[in-house]
Design a protein around this motif. Sequence first.
Motif, PDB file in Angstrom:
ATOM      1  N   THR A 166       1.006  -1.207  -0.073  1.00 51.89           N
ATOM      2  CA  THR A 166       0.395   0.096   0.213  1.00 51.89           C
ATOM      3  C   THR A 166       0.671   1.127  -0.355  1.00 51.89           C
ATOM      4  O   THR A 166       2.250   0.954   0.306  1.00 51.89           O
ATOM      5  CB  THR A 166      -1.074   0.045   1.006  1.00 51.89           C
ATOM      6  OG1 THR A 166      -0.259   0.208   2.606  1.00 51.89           O
ATOM      7  CG2 THR A 166      -1.427  -1.010   1.457  1.00 51.89           C
ATOM      8  N   ALA A 167       0.478   1.822   0.010  1.00 53.75           N
ATOM      9  CA  ALA A 167       0.690   4.159  -0.246  1.00 53.75           C
ATOM     10  C   ALA A 167      -0.443   4.892  -0.377  1.00 53.75           C
ATOM     11  O   ALA A 167      -1.023   4.381  -0.868  1.00 53.75           O
ATOM     12  CB  ALA A 167       2.227   3.951  -1.570  1.00 53.75           C
ATOM     13  N   SER A 168      -0.217   6.029   0.009  1.00 42.93           N
ATOM     14  CA  SER A 168      -1.231   6.990   0.127  1.00 42.93           C
ATOM     15  C   SER A 168      -0.719   7.801  -1.684  1.00 42.93           C
ATOM     16  O   SER A 168       0.293   7.522  -2.663  1.00 42.93           O
ATOM     17  CB  SER A 168      -0.539   7.897   0.848  1.00 42.93           C
ATOM     18  OG  SER A 168       0.688   8.619   0.659  1.00 42.93           O
ATOM     19  N   GLY A 174       3.278  11.810  -9.704  1.00 44.12           N
ATOM     20  CA  GLY A 174       4.253  11.255 -10.380  1.00 44.12           C
ATOM     21  C   GLY A 174       5.023   9.944 -10.446  1.00 44.12           C
ATOM     22  O   GLY A 174       6.161   9.824 -11.345  1.00 44.12           O
ATOM     23  N   ARG A 175       4.845   8.901  -9.831  1.00 44.35           N
ATOM     24  CA  ARG A 175       5.797   8.061  -9.690  1.00 44.35           C
ATOM     25  C   ARG A 175       4.772   6.396 -10.480  1.00 44.35           C
ATOM     26  O   ARG A 175       3.820   6.689 -10.757  1.00 44.35           O
ATOM     27  CB  ARG A 175       5.804   7.405  -8.391  1.00 44.35           C
ATOM     28  CG  ARG A 175       6.791   8.130  -7.047  1.00 44.35           C
ATOM     29  CD  ARG A 175       6.900   7.461  -6.296  1.00 44.35           C
ATOM     30  NE  ARG A 175       7.884   8.199  -5.639  1.00 44.35           N
ATOM     31  CZ  ARG A 175       7.744   9.147  -4.434  1.00 44.35           C
ATOM     32  NH1 ARG A 175       6.349   8.857  -4.228  1.00 44.35           N
ATOM     33  NH2 ARG A 175       9.208   9.715  -3.546  1.00 44.35           N
ATOM     34  N   LEU A 184       9.668  -3.156  -6.186  1.00 42.35           N
ATOM     35  CA  LEU A 184       9.380  -2.152  -4.762  1.00 42.35           C
ATOM     36  C   LEU A 184      10.710  -1.805  -4.301  1.00 42.35           C
ATOM     37  O   LEU A 184      10.663  -1.208  -3.379  1.00 42.35           O
ATOM     38  CB  LEU A 184       8.605  -2.841  -3.751  1.00 42.35           C
ATOM     39  CG  LEU A 184       7.005  -3.183  -3.820  1.00 42.35           C
ATOM     40  CD1 LEU A 184       6.595  -4.141  -2.793  1.00 42.35           C
ATOM     41  CD2 LEU A 184       6.129  -2.103  -4.440  1.00 42.35           C
ATOM     42  N   ALA A 185      11.373  -2.010  -4.954  1.00 43.17           N
ATOM     43  CA  ALA A 185      13.214  -2.221  -4.062  1.00 43.17           C
ATOM     44  C   ALA A 185      13.394  -0.784  -4.248  1.00 43.17           C
ATOM     45  O   ALA A 185      14.195   0.421  -4.131  1.00 43.17           O
ATOM     46  CB  ALA A 185      14.163  -2.960  -4.484  1.00 43.17           C
ATOM     47  N   GLN A 186      12.656   0.086  -5.417  1.00 43.06           N
ATOM     48  CA  GLN A 186      13.288   1.455  -5.892  1.00 43.06           C
ATOM     49  C   GLN A 186      12.477   2.525  -4.775  1.00 43.06           C
ATOM     50  O   GLN A 186      12.480   3.815  -5.568  1.00 43.06           O
ATOM     51  CB  GLN A 186      12.490   1.307  -7.336  1.00 43.06           C
ATOM     52  CG  GLN A 186      12.933   0.363  -8.677  1.00 43.06           C
ATOM     53  CD  GLN A 186      12.282   0.227  -9.971  1.00 43.06           C
ATOM     54  OE1 GLN A 186      11.445   2.174 -10.330  1.00 43.06           O
ATOM     55  NE2 GLN A 186      11.915  -0.076 -10.627  1.00 43.06           N
ATOM     56  N   PHE A 187      11.423   1.908  -4.290  1.00 40.19           N
ATOM     57  CA  PHE A 187      10.416   3.138  -3.734  1.00 40.19           C
ATOM     58  C   PHE A 187      11.145   3.101  -2.364  1.00 40.19           C
ATOM     59  O   PHE A 187      11.766   2.233  -1.954  1.00 40.19           O
ATOM     60  CB  PHE A 187       8.876   2.674  -3.069  1.00 40.19           C
ATOM     61  CG  PHE A 187       8.535   2.663  -4.731  1.00 40.19           C
ATOM     62  CD1 PHE A 187       8.171   4.002  -5.264  1.00 40.19           C
ATOM     63  CD2 PHE A 187       8.037   1.377  -5.575  1.00 40.19           C
ATOM     64  CE1 PHE A 187       7.015   4.159  -6.612  1.00 40.19           C
ATOM     65  CE2 PHE A 187       8.495   1.219  -6.879  1.00 40.19           C
ATOM     66  CZ  PHE A 187       6.841   2.500  -6.658  1.00 40.19           C
ATOM     67  N   ASP A 188      11.113   4.085  -1.726  1.00 38.02           N
ATOM     68  CA  ASP A 188      11.087   4.614   0.261  1.00 38.02           C
ATOM     69  C   ASP A 188      10.104   3.534   1.107  1.00 38.02           C
ATOM     70  O   ASP A 188       8.244   3.182  -0.029  1.00 38.02           O
ATOM     71  CB  ASP A 188      10.902   5.858   0.636  1.00 38.02           C
ATOM     72  CG  ASP A 188      12.486   6.559   0.396  1.00 38.02           C
ATOM     73  OD1 ASP A 188      13.698   5.868  -0.255  1.00 38.02           O
ATOM     74  OD2 ASP A 188      12.527   8.441   0.036  1.00 38.02           O
ATOM     75  N   ARG A 258      -3.238   0.641  -3.182  1.00 35.88           N
ATOM     76  CA  ARG A 258      -3.030  -1.128  -3.318  1.00 35.88           C
ATOM     77  C   ARG A 258      -2.428  -1.080  -4.604  1.00 35.88           C
ATOM     78  O   ARG A 258      -2.900  -0.817  -5.733  1.00 35.88           O
ATOM     79  CB  ARG A 258      -4.461  -2.141  -3.976  1.00 35.88           C
ATOM     80  CG  ARG A 258      -4.137  -3.361  -3.438  1.00 35.88           C
ATOM     81  CD  ARG A 258      -4.006  -3.787  -2.828  1.00 35.88           C
ATOM     82  NE  ARG A 258      -3.285  -5.795  -2.959  1.00 35.88           N
ATOM     83  CZ  ARG A 258      -4.350  -7.003  -2.918  1.00 35.88           C
ATOM     84  NH1 ARG A 258      -5.472  -6.218  -3.432  1.00 35.88           N
ATOM     85  NH2 ARG A 258      -3.392  -8.146  -2.915  1.00 35.88           N
ATOM     86  N   LEU A 259      -0.953  -1.481  -4.070  1.00 37.01           N
ATOM     87  CA  LEU A 259      -0.557  -1.325  -5.642  1.00 37.01           C
ATOM     88  C   LEU A 259       0.516  -3.035  -5.444  1.00 37.01           C
ATOM     89  O   LEU A 259      -0.407  -4.142  -4.897  1.00 37.01           O
ATOM     90  CB  LEU A 259       0.829  -0.994  -4.396  1.00 37.01           C
ATOM     91  CG  LEU A 259       1.573   0.319  -4.102  1.00 37.01           C
ATOM     92  CD1 LEU A 259       2.607   0.242  -3.722  1.00 37.01           C
ATOM     93  CD2 LEU A 259       0.773   1.156  -4.833  1.00 37.01           C
TER      94      LEU A 259
END
Length: 312
Positions: A166-168, A174-175, A184-188, A258-259
Amino acid sequence: MEALNHLQSFVLSAESGSFSAAARRLGLTPAAVSKNVARLEGNLGLRLFQRSTRKLTLTEGGERFLQQVGGALETLQNAMTDVAGERGQPSGILKISMAPAFGRRYVLPLLGRFIERYPGVVPDCHFDNRHVDLIGQGFDVAIGGGIELTPGMVARQFGHAYIVATASPAFMQGRVMPQHPSELAQFDGVVRRSAGSGRLRSWILRDGQGGEGVAECRPRAILDDPEAMAQAAIDGLGVALLPTPHAQPHLRSGALIRLLPGWCADSGPLSIYYPSKKLLPAKTRVFVDFLLAQFEESGFAAQMQADSRRSD
Protein backbone atom coordinates in the motif's frame (compact mmCIF):
# COMPACT_ATOMS: atom_id res chain seq x y z
CA MET A 1 -17.34 -29.69 46.28
CA GLU A 2 -14.09 -29.86 48.26
CA ALA A 3 -13.16 -33.08 46.45
CA LEU A 4 -13.88 -31.37 43.11
CA ASN A 5 -11.57 -28.50 44.04
CA HIS A 6 -8.82 -30.98 44.88
CA LEU A 7 -9.29 -32.74 41.53
CA GLN A 8 -9.26 -29.44 39.65
CA SER A 9 -6.02 -28.46 41.33
CA PHE A 10 -4.47 -31.79 40.43
CA VAL A 11 -5.60 -31.83 36.77
CA LEU A 12 -4.56 -28.23 36.04
CA SER A 13 -1.21 -28.72 37.79
CA ALA A 14 -0.60 -31.82 35.70
CA GLU A 15 -1.55 -30.06 32.46
CA SER A 16 0.55 -26.97 33.09
CA GLY A 17 3.42 -28.66 34.94
CA SER A 18 3.31 -26.15 37.78
CA PHE A 19 1.29 -25.24 40.86
CA SER A 20 1.75 -21.56 40.02
CA ALA A 21 0.20 -21.85 36.54
CA ALA A 22 -2.70 -23.89 37.93
CA ALA A 23 -3.19 -21.28 40.66
CA ARG A 24 -3.49 -18.48 38.10
CA ARG A 25 -6.19 -20.36 36.22
CA LEU A 26 -8.10 -21.19 39.40
CA GLY A 27 -7.73 -17.79 41.06
CA LEU A 28 -5.92 -19.33 44.03
CA THR A 29 -2.45 -19.04 45.52
CA PRO A 30 0.20 -21.64 44.61
CA ALA A 31 0.26 -22.67 48.25
CA ALA A 32 -3.49 -23.36 48.18
CA VAL A 33 -3.17 -25.47 45.03
CA SER A 34 -0.27 -27.40 46.54
CA LYS A 35 -2.32 -28.01 49.69
CA ASN A 36 -5.30 -29.22 47.64
CA VAL A 37 -3.08 -31.70 45.81
CA ALA A 38 -1.49 -32.85 49.06
CA ARG A 39 -4.94 -33.48 50.57
CA LEU A 40 -5.94 -35.45 47.48
CA GLU A 41 -2.76 -37.52 47.78
CA GLY A 42 -3.54 -38.12 51.46
CA ASN A 43 -7.10 -39.24 50.68
CA LEU A 44 -5.88 -41.57 47.93
CA GLY A 45 -2.84 -42.84 49.81
CA LEU A 46 -0.87 -42.24 46.61
CA ARG A 47 1.88 -39.78 45.64
CA LEU A 48 0.78 -38.07 42.42
CA PHE A 49 3.77 -35.79 41.76
CA GLN A 50 7.52 -35.84 42.14
CA ARG A 51 8.29 -32.32 43.38
CA SER A 52 11.50 -30.34 42.95
CA THR A 53 12.35 -26.64 43.11
CA ARG A 54 12.27 -26.41 39.30
CA LYS A 55 9.95 -29.13 38.07
CA LEU A 56 6.68 -30.88 38.83
CA THR A 57 6.52 -34.38 37.36
CA LEU A 58 3.73 -36.93 37.50
CA THR A 59 4.55 -40.24 39.13
CA GLU A 60 3.50 -43.42 37.37
CA GLY A 61 0.49 -43.59 39.65
CA GLY A 62 -0.25 -39.93 38.98
CA GLU A 63 -0.24 -40.48 35.21
CA ARG A 64 -2.61 -43.41 35.60
CA PHE A 65 -4.92 -41.42 37.88
CA LEU A 66 -4.94 -38.45 35.46
CA GLN A 67 -6.05 -40.73 32.62
CA GLN A 68 -8.81 -42.15 34.77
CA VAL A 69 -10.26 -38.90 36.14
CA GLY A 70 -9.60 -36.45 33.29
CA GLY A 71 -12.62 -37.36 31.19
CA ALA A 72 -14.97 -37.73 34.12
CA LEU A 73 -13.93 -34.38 35.58
CA GLU A 74 -14.40 -32.70 32.19
CA THR A 75 -17.91 -34.14 31.91
CA LEU A 76 -18.81 -32.96 35.39
CA GLN A 77 -17.33 -29.49 34.86
CA ASN A 78 -19.09 -29.08 31.51
CA ALA A 79 -22.40 -30.08 33.10
CA MET A 80 -21.95 -27.50 35.86
CA THR A 81 -20.91 -24.88 33.32
CA ASP A 82 -23.98 -25.57 31.16
CA VAL A 83 -26.32 -25.29 34.14
CA ALA A 84 -24.75 -22.00 35.22
CA GLY A 85 -24.95 -20.69 31.68
CA GLU A 86 -28.61 -21.61 31.35
CA ARG A 87 -29.31 -19.59 34.48
CA GLY A 88 -27.55 -16.62 32.85
CA GLN A 89 -24.79 -16.56 35.45
CA PRO A 90 -21.41 -16.47 33.66
CA SER A 91 -19.29 -14.24 35.87
CA GLY A 92 -15.78 -13.29 36.90
CA ILE A 93 -12.71 -11.54 35.53
CA LEU A 94 -11.99 -12.55 31.91
CA LYS A 95 -8.29 -12.05 31.14
CA ILE A 96 -7.84 -11.34 27.40
CA SER A 97 -4.67 -10.83 25.37
CA MET A 98 -4.75 -9.10 21.97
CA ALA A 99 -2.57 -7.02 19.69
CA PRO A 100 -3.09 -3.28 20.39
CA ALA A 101 -4.16 -2.11 16.92
CA PHE A 102 -6.32 -5.14 16.13
CA GLY A 103 -7.95 -5.07 19.56
CA ARG A 104 -8.79 -1.37 19.41
CA ARG A 105 -10.23 -1.57 15.91
CA TYR A 106 -12.11 -4.88 15.93
CA VAL A 107 -12.64 -6.14 19.50
CA LEU A 108 -13.22 -3.09 21.70
CA PRO A 109 -16.28 -1.93 19.68
CA LEU A 110 -17.93 -5.26 20.56
CA LEU A 111 -17.29 -5.20 24.31
CA GLY A 112 -20.23 -2.96 25.16
CA ARG A 113 -22.67 -5.41 23.59
CA PHE A 114 -20.99 -8.33 25.33
CA ILE A 115 -21.07 -6.64 28.76
CA GLU A 116 -24.73 -5.77 28.27
CA ARG A 117 -25.49 -9.41 27.55
CA TYR A 118 -23.25 -10.80 30.31
CA PRO A 119 -23.04 -8.17 33.07
CA GLY A 120 -21.36 -10.57 35.49
CA VAL A 121 -18.26 -10.90 33.29
CA VAL A 122 -15.57 -8.22 33.56
CA PRO A 123 -13.17 -8.14 30.57
CA ASP A 124 -9.55 -7.55 31.65
CA CYS A 125 -7.86 -6.61 28.36
CA HIS A 126 -4.09 -6.72 27.86
CA PHE A 127 -2.74 -5.14 24.67
CA ASP A 128 0.63 -6.44 23.48
CA ASN A 129 2.24 -7.14 20.12
CA ARG A 130 4.24 -9.94 21.74
CA HIS A 131 2.70 -13.38 22.04
CA VAL A 132 1.83 -14.40 25.58
CA ASP A 133 2.05 -17.76 27.31
CA LEU A 134 -1.69 -18.31 27.42
CA ILE A 135 -1.69 -21.02 30.07
CA GLY A 136 1.46 -20.09 31.96
CA GLN A 137 0.42 -16.43 32.36
CA GLY A 138 -3.14 -17.24 33.29
CA PHE A 139 -4.97 -15.78 30.26
CA ASP A 140 -8.47 -17.00 29.53
CA VAL A 141 -8.42 -15.94 25.87
CA ALA A 142 -5.94 -14.63 23.28
CA ILE A 143 -7.02 -13.08 19.99
CA GLY A 144 -4.87 -12.71 16.90
CA GLY A 145 -2.62 -14.65 14.58
CA GLY A 146 0.67 -16.51 14.56
CA ILE A 147 0.28 -17.96 18.07
CA GLU A 148 1.87 -21.39 18.37
CA LEU A 149 -0.56 -24.07 19.47
CA THR A 150 0.82 -25.90 22.49
CA PRO A 151 -0.67 -28.86 24.36
CA GLY A 152 -3.76 -27.80 26.24
CA MET A 153 -4.73 -24.99 23.80
CA VAL A 154 -7.61 -24.69 21.33
CA ALA A 155 -7.79 -22.33 18.33
CA ARG A 156 -11.08 -21.24 16.69
CA GLN A 157 -10.44 -19.48 13.39
CA PHE A 158 -12.55 -16.45 12.41
CA GLY A 159 -10.59 -15.12 9.43
CA HIS A 160 -7.36 -15.08 7.49
CA ALA A 161 -4.81 -12.29 7.07
CA TYR A 162 -2.81 -11.42 3.99
CA ILE A 163 0.03 -8.95 3.38
CA VAL A 164 -0.61 -6.35 0.68
CA ALA A 165 1.47 -3.46 -0.63
CA THR A 166 0.00 0.00 0.00
CA ALA A 167 0.90 3.67 -0.30
CA SER A 168 -0.85 7.03 -0.15
CA PRO A 169 -2.16 8.57 -3.38
CA ALA A 170 0.04 11.60 -2.74
CA PHE A 171 3.17 9.46 -2.39
CA MET A 172 2.50 7.66 -5.68
CA GLN A 173 1.71 10.86 -7.57
CA GLY A 174 4.26 11.20 -10.37
CA ARG A 175 5.69 7.73 -9.72
CA VAL A 176 5.32 4.72 -11.99
CA MET A 177 3.17 1.96 -10.51
CA PRO A 178 5.19 -1.21 -9.84
CA GLN A 179 4.26 -4.29 -11.84
CA HIS A 180 6.31 -6.86 -9.91
CA PRO A 181 7.25 -7.15 -6.19
CA SER A 182 10.95 -6.76 -7.03
CA GLU A 183 10.23 -3.23 -8.30
CA LEU A 184 9.34 -2.12 -4.75
CA ALA A 185 13.10 -1.92 -4.11
CA GLN A 186 12.99 1.41 -5.98
CA PHE A 187 10.63 2.96 -3.39
CA ASP A 188 11.10 4.35 0.11
CA GLY A 189 9.27 2.15 2.56
CA VAL A 190 7.75 2.03 6.02
CA VAL A 191 9.09 -1.30 7.26
CA ARG A 192 8.30 -3.40 10.27
CA ARG A 193 10.64 -4.73 12.91
CA SER A 194 9.65 -8.11 14.28
CA ALA A 195 8.84 -7.89 17.98
CA GLY A 196 10.16 -11.41 18.50
CA SER A 197 13.44 -11.44 16.56
CA GLY A 198 14.12 -7.71 16.19
CA ARG A 199 14.77 -8.19 12.48
CA LEU A 200 13.25 -6.19 9.64
CA ARG A 201 10.41 -8.09 7.99
CA SER A 202 10.40 -8.92 4.29
CA TRP A 203 7.75 -10.79 2.38
CA ILE A 204 7.49 -13.02 -0.67
CA LEU A 205 4.41 -11.92 -2.62
CA ARG A 206 2.63 -14.36 -4.92
CA ASP A 207 0.13 -13.73 -7.70
CA GLY A 208 -1.86 -16.98 -7.45
CA GLN A 209 -0.64 -18.10 -10.90
CA GLY A 210 2.79 -19.36 -9.93
CA GLY A 211 4.56 -16.02 -9.92
CA GLU A 212 6.41 -14.80 -6.85
CA GLY A 213 8.87 -12.12 -5.82
CA VAL A 214 10.56 -10.69 -2.75
CA ALA A 215 8.98 -7.41 -1.64
CA GLU A 216 11.55 -5.12 0.00
CA CYS A 217 11.64 -1.32 0.04
CA ARG A 218 14.38 1.15 0.97
CA PRO A 219 13.79 1.66 4.71
CA ARG A 220 12.64 5.23 5.32
CA ALA A 221 11.02 4.54 8.70
CA ILE A 222 11.09 1.43 10.92
CA LEU A 223 8.08 0.73 13.15
CA ASP A 224 6.91 -2.23 15.22
CA ASP A 225 3.15 -1.71 15.02
CA PRO A 226 1.04 -2.26 11.87
CA GLU A 227 -1.43 0.53 12.61
CA ALA A 228 1.44 2.97 13.08
CA MET A 229 2.82 1.75 9.76
CA ALA A 230 -0.53 2.42 8.10
CA GLN A 231 -0.60 5.95 9.49
CA ALA A 232 2.97 6.59 8.35
CA ALA A 233 2.05 5.42 4.86
CA ILE A 234 -1.02 7.69 4.88
CA ASP A 235 1.28 10.56 5.84
CA GLY A 236 3.36 9.87 2.73
CA LEU A 237 6.49 8.35 4.25
CA GLY A 238 6.56 5.49 1.76
CA VAL A 239 5.22 2.09 0.74
CA ALA A 240 3.92 -0.12 3.56
CA LEU A 241 3.36 -3.88 3.42
CA LEU A 242 0.36 -4.26 5.69
CA PRO A 243 -1.80 -7.11 7.00
CA THR A 244 -5.30 -6.87 5.55
CA PRO A 245 -6.97 -6.17 8.94
CA HIS A 246 -4.99 -2.92 9.08
CA ALA A 247 -4.93 -2.14 5.36
CA GLN A 248 -8.55 -2.65 4.32
CA PRO A 249 -10.19 0.19 6.32
CA HIS A 250 -7.77 2.72 4.80
CA LEU A 251 -8.06 1.21 1.32
CA ARG A 252 -11.84 1.52 1.51
CA SER A 253 -11.64 5.14 2.65
CA GLY A 254 -9.15 6.03 -0.09
CA ALA A 255 -6.47 7.13 2.36
CA LEU A 256 -4.28 4.34 0.91
CA ILE A 257 -4.20 2.68 -2.49
CA ARG A 258 -3.29 -0.89 -3.28
CA LEU A 259 -0.09 -1.49 -5.20
CA LEU A 260 0.36 -4.78 -7.05
CA PRO A 261 -3.34 -5.68 -6.69
CA GLY A 262 -2.78 -9.20 -8.01
CA TRP A 263 -0.11 -9.97 -5.41
CA CYS A 264 -0.14 -10.82 -1.69
CA ALA A 265 1.55 -12.93 0.96
CA ASP A 266 -0.27 -15.33 3.26
CA SER A 267 0.05 -14.08 6.84
CA GLY A 268 -1.89 -16.97 8.36
CA PRO A 269 -5.18 -17.54 10.18
CA LEU A 270 -6.74 -15.19 12.71
CA SER A 271 -8.09 -17.12 15.67
CA ILE A 272 -9.40 -17.04 19.21
CA TYR A 273 -7.15 -19.13 21.45
CA TYR A 274 -8.11 -20.54 24.83
CA PRO A 275 -7.20 -23.41 27.15
CA SER A 276 -8.60 -26.79 26.19
CA LYS A 277 -12.26 -27.51 26.80
CA LYS A 278 -11.46 -29.32 30.01
CA LEU A 279 -12.75 -27.15 32.84
CA LEU A 280 -13.62 -24.31 30.44
CA PRO A 281 -15.34 -21.64 32.56
CA ALA A 282 -18.72 -20.27 31.45
CA LYS A 283 -17.25 -16.75 31.14
CA THR A 284 -14.74 -18.02 28.56
CA ARG A 285 -17.23 -20.12 26.65
CA VAL A 286 -19.77 -17.33 26.23
CA PHE A 287 -17.09 -14.80 25.20
CA VAL A 288 -15.64 -17.12 22.55
CA ASP A 289 -19.10 -17.93 21.16
CA PHE A 290 -20.09 -14.26 21.21
CA LEU A 291 -16.96 -13.06 19.40
CA LEU A 292 -17.13 -15.76 16.72
CA ALA A 293 -20.78 -14.95 16.08
CA GLN A 294 -20.05 -11.22 15.80
CA PHE A 295 -17.20 -11.75 13.35
CA GLU A 296 -19.34 -14.07 11.24
CA GLU A 297 -22.29 -11.67 11.26
CA SER A 298 -20.11 -8.76 10.12
CA GLY A 299 -18.57 -10.76 7.25
CA PHE A 300 -15.10 -10.20 8.71
CA ALA A 301 -13.48 -13.15 6.90
CA ALA A 302 -14.66 -11.96 3.48
CA GLN A 303 -13.49 -8.41 4.20
CA MET A 304 -9.95 -9.65 4.89
CA GLN A 305 -9.55 -11.48 1.58
CA ALA A 306 -6.81 -10.15 -0.68
CA ASP A 307 -8.67 -11.09 -3.87
CA SER A 308 -6.39 -10.65 -6.88
CA ARG A 309 -9.31 -9.22 -8.85
CA ARG A 310 -9.75 -6.34 -6.42
CA SER A 311 -7.60 -3.33 -5.69
CA ASP A 312 -9.30 -2.47 -2.41
